[in-house]
Design a protein around this motif. Structure first.
Motif, PDB file in Angstrom:
ATOM      1  N   THR A 102       0.712   7.463  -5.108  1.00  0.00           N
ATOM      2  CA  THR A 102       0.687   8.709  -4.335  1.00  0.00           C
ATOM      3  C   THR A 102      -0.713   9.306  -4.264  1.00  0.00           C
ATOM      4  O   THR A 102      -1.067   9.960  -3.282  1.00  0.00           O
ATOM      5  N   THR A 103      -1.526   9.068  -5.291  1.00  0.00           N
ATOM      6  CA  THR A 103      -2.893   9.590  -5.285  1.00  0.00           C
ATOM      7  C   THR A 103      -3.688   9.024  -4.118  1.00  0.00           C
ATOM      8  O   THR A 103      -4.462   9.743  -3.470  1.00  0.00           O
ATOM      9  N   LYS A 104      -3.491   7.740  -3.839  1.00  0.00           N
ATOM     10  CA  LYS A 104      -4.228   7.107  -2.741  1.00  0.00           C
ATOM     11  C   LYS A 104      -3.757   7.614  -1.389  1.00  0.00           C
ATOM     12  O   LYS A 104      -4.556   7.734  -0.447  1.00  0.00           O
ATOM     13  N   LEU A 105      -2.461   7.940  -1.277  1.00  0.00           N
ATOM     14  CA  LEU A 105      -1.967   8.560  -0.047  1.00  0.00           C
ATOM     15  C   LEU A 105      -2.581   9.950   0.111  1.00  0.00           C
ATOM     16  O   LEU A 105      -2.934  10.368   1.220  1.00  0.00           O
ATOM     17  N   GLY A 106      -2.741  10.655  -0.998  1.00  0.00           N
ATOM     18  CA  GLY A 106      -3.407  11.950  -0.961  1.00  0.00           C
ATOM     19  C   GLY A 106      -4.856  11.852  -0.530  1.00  0.00           C
ATOM     20  O   GLY A 106      -5.366  12.700   0.203  1.00  0.00           O
ATOM     21  N   ASP A 107      -5.525  10.778  -0.952  1.00  0.00           N
ATOM     22  CA  ASP A 107      -6.907  10.549  -0.504  1.00  0.00           C
ATOM     23  C   ASP A 107      -6.961  10.393   1.012  1.00  0.00           C
ATOM     24  O   ASP A 107      -7.866  10.912   1.683  1.00  0.00           O
TER      25      ASP A 107
END
Length: 411
Positions: A102-107
């Motif tokens: 999910t962190t990479k989607l947030g990026d």
């Protein structure tokens, strides 16, 4: 498959072998069972003394086993565990995530907002039953937290299966944001959009991003398709909708892997699998196994031991290699950098969607299509904080009210 190919295909660990013990962490109904995962982990550590864990995939199971693995200083490699909390290195310092997070989607969301100068506000609407593995909650939390870190005001609205939530969702959208992220099953998303069309007079002032990472809504490239004969012209409202999916690898190794995966599923488990982006997750598990083998081989070559889990885990940080899923790179938290696709309605007549951009997670940049573009209904992207909508304290709003309320003297 990965273990079978280590030596003959990847040239790794020649003269050595890896013994695999297989366990299921699902309960009798096929649902992820956190307690069962813990028991299996403890029993395996006690009786089998493993050097590493592969899986589980579900968030709560990864969390429980991951705490034990970190305490035991054993690597846990998974293509699951999407949650933001696994970025905490102190609590989960031996977890290696080779799949999307999910962190990479947030990026990706941060880059989108910077591109369109959406620096003020956004809203997040997500399906959450709070009884399962909460996939939509964990998928969307990275957008919420990453945007907040950029000082964007982010409103969040969880909803359940009951249609009674949909009216509240529309009211929430009216009152709190014009840049909207929705994460939920396709049928609930369609229900929300149908009500949105009937209740919102200015859909052109909204940008709605549907988080459909496995591209379930894009089977026919028409996410608005539905069985509701009373829904008139859904194409019109979907002109404001964009879809975010994982980016499917396009390298020949992935196609070869995918074909073999389907053959093996049929042969070994009598299961017929249709091609989908779920195959990407299987590929990420494959690459995770190869990544571990690379780190283990380096450790052994330098005189280390297969039981030195911390050393092996650290060798998987900031790694870069070519796997069956294409280029695999990890960050300092042992999380894979993930690529995403952005889809929009590129044919305004038929309502067909096309790929307008993709996000390169390694370089953190958007690559826009040279042939397709977003057709914003107003001709330009909507504003995230239009004047006098969410606040009437701005000078322009006060001046406008004053002129409208100016007294008139009748002589």
């Amino acid at each position: 498959m990965a273990n079978e190919n280590l030596q003959k295909k990847h040239g790794l660990l020649k003269g050595h072998s890896i013994q695999l013990l297989n366990f299921s962490t699902e309960d009798s109904t096929g649902v992820c069972a956190e307690n069962k995962a813990q028991i299996i982990a403890v029993d395996t550590k006690l009786y089998n003394k493993p050097d590493a864990f592969f899986g589980p995939g579900c968030v709560y199971s990864v969390a429980s086993v991951g705490r034990f693995a970190s305490h035991w200083k054993l690597p846990l490699i998974t293509a699951g565990g999407t949650a933001y909390g696994f970025d905490k290195g102190d609590e989960y310092n031996t977890i290696v995530r080779t799949g999307p997070s999910t962190t990479k989607l947030g990026d990706f969301a941060n880059i989108i907002h910077a591109h369109y100068n959406w620096t003020s506000r956004a809203i997040l609407i997500f399906h959450d039953l709070k009884k399962d593995d909460r996939p939509h909650y964990f998928l969307s939390e990275g957008i919420y937290l990453n945007l907040k870190d950029e000082n964007v005001t982010v409103g969040a609205f969880p909803y359940e299966d009951s249609p009674s939530y949909y009216k509240e969702i529309i009211t929430f959208m009216k009152d709190h944001g014009r840049i909207v992220y929705i994460c939920g099953p396709p049928d609930t998303f369609l229900s929300i959009m149908k009500l949105f069309q009937s209740e919102i007079p200015d859909p052109e002032n909204y940008a709605i991003f549907y988080l459909d990472v496995f591209a379930e809504s894009l089977t026919e490239r028409k996410p608005w398709l539905n069985n509701d004969s009373l829904w008139i012209d859904p194409i019109k409202v979907f002109k404001s909708v964009l879809v975010i999916t994982y980016r499917e690898p396009d390298n020949p190794e992935y196609k070869e892997f995918q074909d073999e995966l389907h053959i093996r599923a049929q042969k070994d488990f009598d299961v017929n699998i249709e091609p989908s982006l779920m195959d990407f997750i299987a590929g990420c598990f494959y690459d995770g196994f190869v990544m571990y083998a690379k780190a283990l081989e380096e450790t052994l070559a330098e005189g280390g031991s297969q039981s030195d889990g911390i050393n092996i885990t650290q060798r998987m940080q900031n790694l870069r290699f070519w796997g069956v899923t294409g280029l695999v790179t990890t960050d300092k938290n042992n999380a894979r950098n993930t690529d995403f696709n952005l889809w929009a309605m590129t044919n305004q007549e038929s309502g067909e969607y096309g790929l307008v951009a993709h996000y390169n997670g390694t370089n953190k940049e958007i690559i826009w299509s040279s042939t397709e573009r977003i057709h914003w209904p107003k001709g330009s992207p909507p504003l995230d904080n239009p004047p006098c909508v969410f606040s009437s304290d701005e000078p322009i709003c006060i001046d406008g009210r004053s002129s409208r309320l100016a007294p008139v003297q009748v002589i």
